[in-house]
Write a protein that holds these residues in place. Structure first.
Motif, short mmCIF file in Angstrom:
data_model
loop_
_atom_site.label_atom_id
_atom_site.label_comp_id
_atom_site.label_asym_id
_atom_site.label_seq_id
_atom_site.Cartn_x
_atom_site.Cartn_y
_atom_site.Cartn_z
N SER A 98 0.82 -1.21 0.00
CA SER A 98 0.00 0.00 0.00
C SER A 98 0.86 1.26 0.00
CB SER A 98 -0.92 0.02 1.23
OG SER A 98 -1.85 -1.03 1.18
N LEU A 99 1.91 1.25 0.82
CA LEU A 99 2.80 2.42 0.89
C LEU A 99 3.44 2.71 -0.46
CD1 LEU A 99 4.56 1.80 4.32
CD2 LEU A 99 3.13 3.77 3.75
N LEU A 100 3.94 1.66 -1.12
CA LEU A 100 4.65 1.86 -2.38
C LEU A 100 3.72 2.23 -3.53
CD1 LEU A 100 7.28 -1.02 -2.18
CD2 LEU A 100 7.65 1.42 -1.83
N ILE A 101 2.56 1.61 -3.58
CA ILE A 101 1.61 1.96 -4.65
C ILE A 101 1.08 3.39 -4.46
CG2 ILE A 101 -0.71 1.45 -5.52
CD1 ILE A 101 -0.02 -1.52 -5.26
N ASN A 102 0.83 3.77 -3.21
CA ASN A 102 0.41 5.15 -2.95
C ASN A 102 1.53 6.13 -3.29
OD1 ASN A 102 -2.08 4.34 -2.05
ND2 ASN A 102 -1.56 4.42 0.12
N GLN A 103 2.76 5.74 -3.00
CA GLN A 103 3.90 6.59 -3.34
C GLN A 103 4.01 6.77 -4.85
OE1 GLN A 103 7.64 4.85 -3.42
NE2 GLN A 103 8.79 6.76 -3.45
N LEU A 104 3.83 5.68 -5.60
CA LEU A 104 3.88 5.75 -7.06
C LEU A 104 2.85 6.75 -7.59
CD1 LEU A 104 4.64 4.75 -9.93
CD2 LEU A 104 3.04 2.85 -9.57
N GLU A 105 1.62 6.66 -7.11
CA GLU A 105 0.55 7.55 -7.58
C GLU A 105 0.85 8.99 -7.19
OE1 GLU A 105 -2.89 5.79 -5.82
OE2 GLU A 105 -3.17 4.35 -7.47
N HIS A 106 1.28 9.18 -5.96
CA HIS A 106 1.57 10.53 -5.47
C HIS A 106 2.70 11.17 -6.29
CE1 HIS A 106 2.20 13.77 -2.50
NE2 HIS A 106 3.49 13.52 -2.65
N PHE A 107 3.76 10.42 -6.50
CA PHE A 107 4.93 10.96 -7.19
C PHE A 107 4.62 11.23 -8.66
CE2 PHE A 107 9.31 10.41 -9.01
CZ PHE A 107 9.85 11.54 -8.43
N TYR A 108 3.89 10.34 -9.30
CA TYR A 108 3.56 10.51 -10.70
C TYR A 108 2.73 11.77 -10.94
CZ TYR A 108 1.90 9.63 -15.42
OH TYR A 108 1.62 9.76 -16.76
N ASN A 109 1.84 12.08 -10.01
CA ASN A 109 0.91 13.19 -10.19
C ASN A 109 1.39 14.51 -9.60
OD1 ASN A 109 -1.33 11.82 -11.55
ND2 ASN A 109 -1.56 10.68 -9.64
N ASN A 110 2.61 14.54 -9.07
CA ASN A 110 3.08 15.75 -8.40
C ASN A 110 4.36 16.25 -9.06
OD1 ASN A 110 4.16 17.63 -6.46
ND2 ASN A 110 2.79 16.73 -4.94
N GLU A 111 4.20 17.22 -9.94
CA GLU A 111 5.35 17.75 -10.67
C GLU A 111 6.36 18.40 -9.74
OE1 GLU A 111 6.41 21.10 -14.11
OE2 GLU A 111 4.31 20.62 -13.65
N GLU A 112 5.87 19.10 -8.72
CA GLU A 112 6.77 19.77 -7.79
C GLU A 112 7.63 18.75 -7.04
OE1 GLU A 112 4.37 22.78 -5.55
OE2 GLU A 112 2.98 22.34 -7.17
N MET A 113 7.01 17.63 -6.64
CA MET A 113 7.77 16.60 -5.93
C MET A 113 8.82 15.98 -6.84
SD MET A 113 8.07 15.46 -2.95
CE MET A 113 9.45 14.43 -2.49
N GLN A 114 8.54 15.85 -8.12
CA GLN A 114 9.51 15.33 -9.07
C GLN A 114 10.74 16.25 -9.12
OE1 GLN A 114 7.16 15.02 -12.65
NE2 GLN A 114 5.64 13.79 -11.58
N LYS A 115 10.49 17.57 -9.12
CA LYS A 115 11.59 18.53 -9.11
C LYS A 115 12.39 18.43 -7.82
CE LYS A 115 10.38 20.90 -12.93
NZ LYS A 115 11.24 21.12 -14.11
N ILE A 116 11.69 18.22 -6.72
CA ILE A 116 12.35 18.11 -5.42
C ILE A 116 13.28 16.91 -5.37
CG2 ILE A 116 11.94 17.63 -2.97
CD1 ILE A 116 9.40 19.42 -3.26
N ILE A 117 12.82 15.77 -5.89
CA ILE A 117 13.65 14.57 -5.89
C ILE A 117 14.88 14.77 -6.80
CG2 ILE A 117 13.76 12.14 -6.60
CD1 ILE A 117 12.38 12.60 -3.92
N LEU A 118 14.70 15.43 -7.92
CA LEU A 118 15.85 15.74 -8.77
C LEU A 118 16.85 16.61 -8.02
CD1 LEU A 118 14.14 16.46 -12.22
CD2 LEU A 118 15.73 14.61 -11.70
N TRP A 119 16.33 17.55 -7.25
CA TRP A 119 17.19 18.39 -6.43
C TRP A 119 17.95 17.55 -5.40
CZ3 TRP A 119 14.82 22.35 -2.44
CH2 TRP A 119 15.85 23.01 -1.77
N GLN A 120 17.23 16.64 -4.77
CA GLN A 120 17.82 15.83 -3.71
C GLN A 120 18.98 14.98 -4.22
OE1 GLN A 120 15.05 13.28 -1.69
NE2 GLN A 120 16.63 12.18 -0.60
N ILE A 121 18.85 14.42 -5.42
CA ILE A 121 19.87 13.50 -5.92
C ILE A 121 20.98 14.20 -6.72
CG2 ILE A 121 18.27 11.56 -5.94
CD1 ILE A 121 17.99 11.89 -8.95
N SER A 122 20.81 15.49 -6.98
CA SER A 122 21.80 16.18 -7.82
C SER A 122 22.63 17.21 -7.07
CB SER A 122 21.12 16.86 -9.01
OG SER A 122 20.20 17.85 -8.55
#
Length: 216
Positions: A98-122
């Motif tokens: 449940s945690l991982l599937i919810n994370q997948l949906e949340h991350f896919y639909n959140n453009e700002e969070m995608q930018k944040i993760i790129l920031w985190q790893i770069s």
């Protein structure tokens, strides 16, 4: 006659803080994390930049509060801790699924969070470090529950979960950035997302089966 709501100092503060939080997201989307300075944030919010320091103390505090509000695991509003408490009695396999599937949906639909993760790893950042530590604290809570069920000599659930979380991040970022297939899967379609969800479920079921927990 309708009674007007009081528009005093408290309401003004809440509105201004919310505008500044939203402005951080606007700057991230338009300029990336390198544009997260007080001038850009204040301009996007339509407010004086002195309010950043008045309400949040520092720009970093504002940014960290924003990131926590968006992060699936770190944000107080995403319900991850509540999900842990509500589902731990049903077994950690279904809980992790449940945690991982919810994370997948949340991350896919959140453009700002995608930018944040790129920031985190770069780029190394104290803000991202502290948010990552919050995620690890939640993970420690979950793995403590899982260790009571699993024979750690047979399966390394931490490694499996790490690969799944990393795969979710990479496949979504790849699809959003390049709009191309990944291993012949179009993640930008409902069918593609469902295939990833199914794979998550299968991998976790097989992992728990290896540990002798076929009924989880």
């Amino acid at each position: 006659m309708t009674k007007k709501r009081y528009q005093g100092e408290t309401n003004d503060k809440e509105r201004s803080m919310q505008r500044l939080m939203e402005a951080v997201g606007c700057v991230i989307k338009e300029k990336g994390y390198s544009g997260l300075g007080p001038t850009n944030i204040a301009k996007a919010a339509g407010l004086n930049k002195r309010l950043i320091y008045f309400y949040f103390g520092t720009v970093d505090n504002l940014i960290e509060q924003y990131v926590r509000s968006k992060d699936y695991f770190a944000g107080a509003s995403n319900g991850a801790n509540q999900l842990l408490e509500q589902n731990k009695a049903s077994g950690t396999c279904k809980l992790l699924e449940s945690l991982l599937i919810n994370q997948l949906e949340h991350f896919y639909n959140n453009e700002e969070m995608q930018k944040i993760i790129l920031w985190q790893i770069s780029q190394k950042s104290q803000i991202m470090y502290e948010v990552a530590e919050t995620r690890e604290q939640l993970g420690a809570h979950f793995f403590e529950l899982a260790d009571k069920e699993l024979d750690r000599a047979k399966v390394d659930l931490r490694a499996v979960a790490g690969l799944l979380v990393g795969g979710i991040y990479y496949m979504v970022l790849h699809a959003k950035s390049n709009d191309s297939l990944f291993c012949q899967i179009d993640v930008n379609t409902k069918e593609g997302i469902e295939r990833i969800k199914s794979a998550i479920s299968t991998i976790l079921a097989d992992t728990y089966r290896c540990a002798g927990l076929s009924n989880n």
